[in-house]
Design a protein around this motif. Structure first.
Motif, mmCIF file in Angstrom:
data_model
loop_
_atom_site.group_PDB
_atom_site.id
_atom_site.type_symbol
_atom_site.label_atom_id
_atom_site.label_comp_id
_atom_site.label_asym_id
_atom_site.label_seq_id
_atom_site.Cartn_x
_atom_site.Cartn_y
_atom_site.Cartn_z
ATOM 1 N N ARG A 1 0.897 3.254 -3.198
ATOM 2 C CA ARG A 1 -0.244 4.091 -3.541
ATOM 3 C C ARG A 1 -0.229 5.444 -2.832
ATOM 4 N NH1 ARG A 1 -2.958 -0.804 -2.064
ATOM 5 N NH2 ARG A 1 -3.308 -2.118 -3.882
ATOM 6 N N GLN B 1 -13.030 2.733 2.600
ATOM 7 C CA GLN B 1 -13.222 1.512 1.820
ATOM 8 C C GLN B 1 -11.910 0.897 1.359
ATOM 9 O OE1 GLN B 1 -15.921 1.952 -1.466
ATOM 10 N NE2 GLN B 1 -15.919 -0.224 -1.965
ATOM 11 N N GLN B 2 -10.956 1.720 0.922
ATOM 12 C CA GLN B 2 -9.693 1.185 0.412
ATOM 13 C C GLN B 2 -8.897 0.496 1.514
ATOM 14 O OE1 GLN B 2 -8.854 1.303 -2.988
ATOM 15 N NE2 GLN B 2 -7.368 -0.234 -2.309
ATOM 16 N N LYS C 1 -10.227 -2.952 2.064
ATOM 17 C CA LYS C 1 -9.830 -3.829 0.964
ATOM 18 C C LYS C 1 -8.364 -4.224 1.076
ATOM 19 C CE LYS C 1 -9.558 -4.008 -4.097
ATOM 20 N NZ LYS C 1 -9.810 -3.264 -5.365
ATOM 21 N N ASP C 2 -7.489 -3.246 1.312
ATOM 22 C CA ASP C 2 -6.051 -3.518 1.371
ATOM 23 C C ASP C 2 -5.690 -4.477 2.499
ATOM 24 O OD1 ASP C 2 -5.545 -1.924 -0.802
ATOM 25 O OD2 ASP C 2 -5.004 -0.157 0.374
ATOM 26 N N THR D 1 0.823 -1.212 0.000
ATOM 27 C CA THR D 1 0.000 0.000 0.000
ATOM 28 C C THR D 1 0.852 1.255 0.000
ATOM 29 O OG1 THR D 1 -0.130 -0.061 2.410
ATOM 30 C CG2 THR D 1 -1.913 -1.128 1.211
#
Length: 216
Positions: free
Chosen positions: A52, A83-84, A87-88, A49
């Motif tokens: 990003r 949300q990310q 997910k990650d 991550t």
């Protein structure tokens, strides 16, 4: 001061997410990272991550700290709504010990355990410790759970310490020390500290930790 330090991925991940508002990955001159793992190990880890992350600190949200690798994370309400992040980190369940309603999973979902407790010395979380431990263990066989409170400092750290004492068989002092290494600014209020001491006595049939010592 500059230096070289060897550390495990979980240690590095938590170091980078200590900041309250912006991830330290946003600091251009913070560190030079040499990752000794294989490319596959790196690609499959949540440190990916980092790629990003943006360079503008105002756009970078720190991730929850990792407590049990791949199984348990601890954070705040804003992170729980992102949300990310879910997910990650492969978050499959929430333990919400804030008074806010969970916005990621439906509040009546079996993926959410919502214990609405104020951050007050008069509030009692101890009746929920057993249920929380069971919920985390039962929801982390194929993913991870996120424990969170409003700021991610008092209520959620109380719950995580209680979990470490129960499921990892740690005394209060050892669970506290371990969690403090993951997140440096944990601060359960005095009422919660007393409840953890009583939880220790219940689990081990004796009070091992002296909570009157500085640091508690």
């Amino acid at each position: 001061m500059a230096g070289v330090e060897l550390c495990e991925p979980i240690q590095l991940y938590n170091i980078l997410n200590q900041a309250r508002k912006a991830s330290r990955l946003a600091e251009r001159n913070y560190l030079c990272l040499i990752d000794a793992r294989t490319k596959r190990e790196y690609d499959e880890s949540h440190l990916i991550t980092a790629i990003r992350m943006k360079q503008d600190p105002s756009d970078v949200l720190p991730y929850p700290v990792e407590i049990v690798p791949g199984k348990l994370y601890m954070g705040n309400y804003i992170q729980a709504c992102h949300q990310q992040i879910q997910k990650d980190l492969h978050i499959q369940a929430h333990v919400n010990v804030s008074e806010e309603v969970d916005t990621f999973f439906p509040d009546d979902s079996d993926q959410v355990l919502h214990i609405s407790v104020p951050d007050s010395p008069e509030a009692d979380m101890s009746p929920f410790f057993s249920d929380i431990c069971h919920f985390i263990d039962s929801h982390t066989s194929h993913g991870a759970a996120l424990v969170f409170s409003t700021l991610g400092i008092s209520r959620c750290s109380t719950v995580v310490i209680a979990y470490l004492m129960h499921s990892c068989r740690l005394y209060l002092k050892n669970a506290w020390s371990y969690l403090q290494r993951c997140k440096s600014n944990i601060r359960p209020n005095r009422g919660f500290v007393q409840q953890l001491s009583e939880w220790e006595a219940r689990l081990y049939m004796a009070t091992i930790t002296n909570i009157s010592e500085p640091g508690y």
